[in-house]
Design a protein around this motif. Structure first.
Motif, short mmCIF file in Angstrom:
data_model
loop_
_atom_site.label_atom_id
_atom_site.label_comp_id
_atom_site.label_asym_id
_atom_site.label_seq_id
_atom_site.Cartn_x
_atom_site.Cartn_y
_atom_site.Cartn_z
N ARG A 30 -46.21 7.28 76.34
CA ARG A 30 -47.45 7.39 77.11
C ARG A 30 -47.33 6.62 78.43
NH1 ARG A 30 -53.08 7.39 75.96
NH2 ARG A 30 -54.13 7.62 77.99
N LEU A 31 -46.76 5.43 78.39
CA LEU A 31 -46.57 4.65 79.61
C LEU A 31 -45.64 5.39 80.57
CD1 LEU A 31 -46.19 1.01 78.21
CD2 LEU A 31 -48.15 1.98 79.42
N MET A 32 -44.61 6.03 80.03
CA MET A 32 -43.68 6.79 80.86
C MET A 32 -44.40 7.90 81.64
SD MET A 32 -40.62 9.30 79.54
CE MET A 32 -41.85 10.42 78.83
N PHE A 45 -30.35 9.33 62.68
CA PHE A 45 -30.75 7.93 62.68
C PHE A 45 -31.79 7.74 63.77
CE2 PHE A 45 -30.46 3.53 64.10
CZ PHE A 45 -30.47 2.85 62.90
N GLY A 46 -32.92 7.13 63.42
CA GLY A 46 -34.00 7.00 64.40
C GLY A 46 -34.81 5.75 64.23
N ALA A 47 -35.70 5.50 65.19
CA ALA A 47 -36.64 4.38 65.15
C ALA A 47 -37.99 4.92 65.62
CB ALA A 47 -36.17 3.24 66.04
N LEU A 48 -38.97 4.95 64.72
CA LEU A 48 -40.26 5.59 64.98
C LEU A 48 -41.40 4.60 64.77
CD1 LEU A 48 -39.62 8.88 62.96
CD2 LEU A 48 -39.16 8.48 65.38
N GLY A 49 -42.54 4.89 65.38
CA GLY A 49 -43.72 4.05 65.20
C GLY A 49 -44.70 4.22 66.34
N ASP A 50 -45.84 3.56 66.23
CA ASP A 50 -46.88 3.66 67.24
C ASP A 50 -46.40 3.20 68.61
OD1 ASP A 50 -48.69 4.70 65.49
OD2 ASP A 50 -49.74 2.82 65.10
N ASP A 51 -45.56 2.16 68.63
CA ASP A 51 -45.10 1.65 69.92
C ASP A 51 -44.11 2.60 70.60
OD1 ASP A 51 -46.14 -1.20 70.57
OD2 ASP A 51 -45.76 -1.24 68.42
N VAL A 52 -43.44 3.43 69.82
CA VAL A 52 -42.61 4.48 70.42
C VAL A 52 -43.50 5.48 71.16
CG1 VAL A 52 -40.97 6.35 69.94
CG2 VAL A 52 -40.82 4.20 68.66
N MET A 54 -56.63 4.13 75.03
CA MET A 54 -55.84 4.65 73.92
C MET A 54 -56.76 5.13 72.81
SD MET A 54 -52.63 4.44 74.74
CE MET A 54 -51.82 4.62 73.15
N LYS A 55 -56.41 6.26 72.22
CA LYS A 55 -57.17 6.81 71.11
C LYS A 55 -57.15 5.84 69.94
CE LYS A 55 -57.48 10.93 68.17
NZ LYS A 55 -56.88 12.25 67.83
N GLY A 56 -58.30 5.55 69.39
CA GLY A 56 -58.41 4.66 68.24
C GLY A 56 -58.46 3.19 68.59
N LYS A 57 -58.41 2.86 69.89
CA LYS A 57 -58.47 1.46 70.32
C LYS A 57 -59.81 1.20 71.02
CE LYS A 57 -54.12 0.72 69.13
NZ LYS A 57 -53.73 -0.18 68.04
N ALA A 58 -60.46 0.12 70.64
CA ALA A 58 -61.76 -0.20 71.23
C ALA A 58 -61.64 -0.58 72.69
CB ALA A 58 -62.42 -1.32 70.44
N GLU A 59 -60.58 -1.31 73.04
CA GLU A 59 -60.38 -1.76 74.40
C GLU A 59 -59.14 -1.10 75.00
OE1 GLU A 59 -62.36 -3.70 76.13
OE2 GLU A 59 -63.75 -4.07 74.47
N PRO A 60 -59.16 -0.76 76.30
CA PRO A 60 -57.95 -0.23 76.94
C PRO A 60 -56.84 -1.28 76.95
CG PRO A 60 -59.65 -0.68 78.57
CD PRO A 60 -60.29 -0.84 77.23
N LEU A 61 -55.60 -0.82 76.96
CA LEU A 61 -54.46 -1.72 76.87
C LEU A 61 -54.02 -2.18 78.26
CD1 LEU A 61 -52.29 0.12 74.19
CD2 LEU A 61 -53.96 -1.71 73.85
#
Length: 563
Positions: free
Chosen positions: A328-330, A316-323, A362-369
């Motif tokens: 990356r933040l860690m 059982f899992g939860a996956l996605g870009d925000d994961v 971030m890769k694929g993002k025009a502006e940094p987060l």
């Protein structure tokens, strides 16, 4: 990720999730069949990767031979799925295998040691279609392999294998596996998932759900030491119990070349409007509960939640870009730092204090987060209830208002009253309470308000703290000695004979007033009685000639509380 996005675009979120689950089940079943065909087993899943184990005992072929055969078998199987590619990394040697975690929540199978670290290093060097071997595996297989090229990372060398002729020695797992009894299974499956299956409710639907991801990297455990398993088990249990208190779920643990980390999810099994706040509270508590060095990242967003894997092994899992972003933040966080995405910051900025950090490219993002670091919980000064500002008069609720008016008149006459306002969300409780506050103030009442979070049921007096902090005019920004002088003045005005009991107010005011000769020797029951007597005398004195109302935003009052 590309496959997920294409299916969502083609079928919509719900249908896309169902189609993704169906396709992933077919893919994983094909890959896991190759692993089990050659006597291997899947230890864990981490996103779109699997960590597998090939034991050295049994069969005419060694574990290295069987692992390479399985790797090439998976490369062959993945060719059936044109949108996907696979890379495999193999390392041979000793590894430590730990069973850790609270069996009442979920036990986890974890691998550690230099062999596991080399696998992670090789995975980073591998490209789509590759099978990479460490030097130990190459030396074991000798002339049986053809090395296309070597890739180097520091002192480590890894070989890209050319053609390979797989040999099935019949040591695969049996085609029909006997299901272990539920008493053995239950400690290895999260209790919420197990209960649904056990009581015939079926598995959780695979769907896209709003969730919060908390990643925690921890360092300070020597996995070659005799105490490694005990230290790891203690930390994992701490994570599980802390997350469970806020109804979060420890999803998995990973030990590799970039350190050890755990993934905790809020919303996958139990969703709440304040899951972001719960995640930050969990992170802050973890930082204070362990001597290990921690780095943490928190994000929120839409995630694919449900079971994934093959016919014989799934999780059982939860996956996605925000994961991925939380991970990356860690890795970006400094020691004992908690980094938040901008979406989490917007959700919790009133509850905690922060410092901005450098935006994250971030890769694929025009502006940094934008990124924010949590520095602590915000300390707000409790105030008396103010008359709500509604531009339009209240319509309806005539009978309820009439009854409340009667109760207010009885309270004004010195007959204490308790009013409960219960209803489902969105039916106007707050608007009705606002009208009560307005009417009470016009009758000369002084109002105090308290609130209790749903995850605070084990915190004594939580709903009353705001009330008494406002009553004693506690200012969290004021030095403690000045606060003590102010409180002494309030007690001197309202209950001078109870002055010795002042340190007992710590539990309701969140202060550290030093104990005195009277309070330090009191038994728990006597401390409670003396505290209640002090509060009651203060309230009676303050209420002479003036009425008071208390607003407690809980579904029901604790009848043992002072009222």
């Amino acid at each position: 990720t590309a496959l997920t996005e294409s299916l969502q675009k083609e079928h919509g979120a719900r249908r896309g999730s169902e189609e993704l689950s169906r396709q992933l089940k077919v893919v994983y079943s094909a890959l896991i069949a190759e692993i089990e065909k050659f006597g291997g087993s899947v230890i864990s899943f981490a996103g779109d990767s699997m960590l597998c184990w090939f034991d050295s005992g049994g069969g005419s072929q060694g574990s290295g031979t069987r692992a390479v055969s399985a790797a090439f078998g998976m490369q062959s199987a993945i060719q059936e799925f044109q949108a996907l590619a696979l890379k495999a990394a193999i390392a041979s040697g000793d590894a430590r295998r730990f069973a850790v975690g609270d069996p009442e929540i979920m036990k986890l199978d974890a691998l550690a040691g230099n062999t596991v670290t080399r696998i992670a290093t090789a995975e980073h060097l591998a490209e789509a279609g590759d099978v990479l071997l460490d030097e130990a595996t190459v030396n074991t297989l000798g002339d049986a392999i053809k090395v296309k090229e070597w890739r180097v990372d520091g002192d480590e060398k890894f070989a890209v294998v050319g053609d390979w002729e797989s040999v099935d020695d019949g040591q695969g797992l049996p085609s029909i596996l006997r299901m272990p009894p539920s008493t053995k299974l239950m400690s290895w499956v999260h209790y919420a998932v197990f209960e649904r299956k056990q009581y015939g409710q079926g598995g959780f639907f695979t769907e896209f759900r709003p969730c919060v991801a908390l990643f925690v990297r921890f360092t300070g455990i020597d996995y070659d030491s005799d105490s490694a398993e005990s230290e790891l088990d203690t930390f994992i249990r701490t994570v599980q119990t802390t997350a469970s208190r806020y109804e979060g779920t420890l999803m998995d643990i990973t030990i590799g070349d970039k350190g050890s980390y755990v993934y905790v999810n809020f919303g996958a099994l139990s969703a709440h409007e304040d899951d972001s706040r719960r995640a930050v509270k969990t992170a802050l508590e973890l930082r204070n509960k362990t001597e290990l060095q921690l780095q943490m990242g928190i994000t929120q967003g839409l995630m694919r939640v449900g079971a994934y894997g093959g016919e014989t092994r799934k999780v059982f899992g939860a996956l996605g870009d925000d994961v991925n972003l939380a991970a990356r933040l860690m890795t970006t966080a400094k020691e004992n730092e908690i980094l938040l995405s901008s979406h989490v910051y917007e959700a919790v900025h009133d509850d905690f204090t922060f410092e901005p950090r450098s935006p994250l490219p971030m890769k694929g993002k025009a502006e940094p987060l934008p990124v924010f670091a949590v520095t602590g919980e915000s300390q707000k000064r409790a105030v008396r209830l103010q008359e709500p500002n509604y531009s339009l008069p209240m319509v309806g609720r005539v009978e309820e208002l009439r009854l409340i008016e009667e109760k207010l008149e009885l309270a004004k006459a010195g007959k204490s009253q308790v009013i409960g306002i219960l209803a489902e969300a969105g039916l106007g409780k707050s608007r009705l309470v606002a009208e009560v506050i307005r009417n009470a103030r016009r009758k000369g009442f002084v109002g105090f308000g308290g609130a209790c979070q749903s995850d605070g049921i084990h915190t004594p007096y939580l709903a009353w703290k705001g009330i008494w902090q406002a009553f004693f005019d506690v200012d969290p920004d004021m030095p403690l000695r000045k606060q003590i002088r102010n409180i002494e003045g309030e007690i001197e005005d309202h209950a001078p004979s109870r002055m010795d009991a002042m340190p007992l107010l710590n539990v309701v005011l969140d202060l550290n007033i030093p104990e005195n000769d009277f309070t330090q020797n009191l038994e728990p029951k006597m401390r409670q009685s003396a505290l209640h007597a002090l509060l009651e005398d203060c309230l009676k004195s303050a209420g002479k000639g003036r009425a008071h109302t208390d607003r407690d935003r809980r579904p029901a009052l604790d009848r043992r509380a002072l009222t």
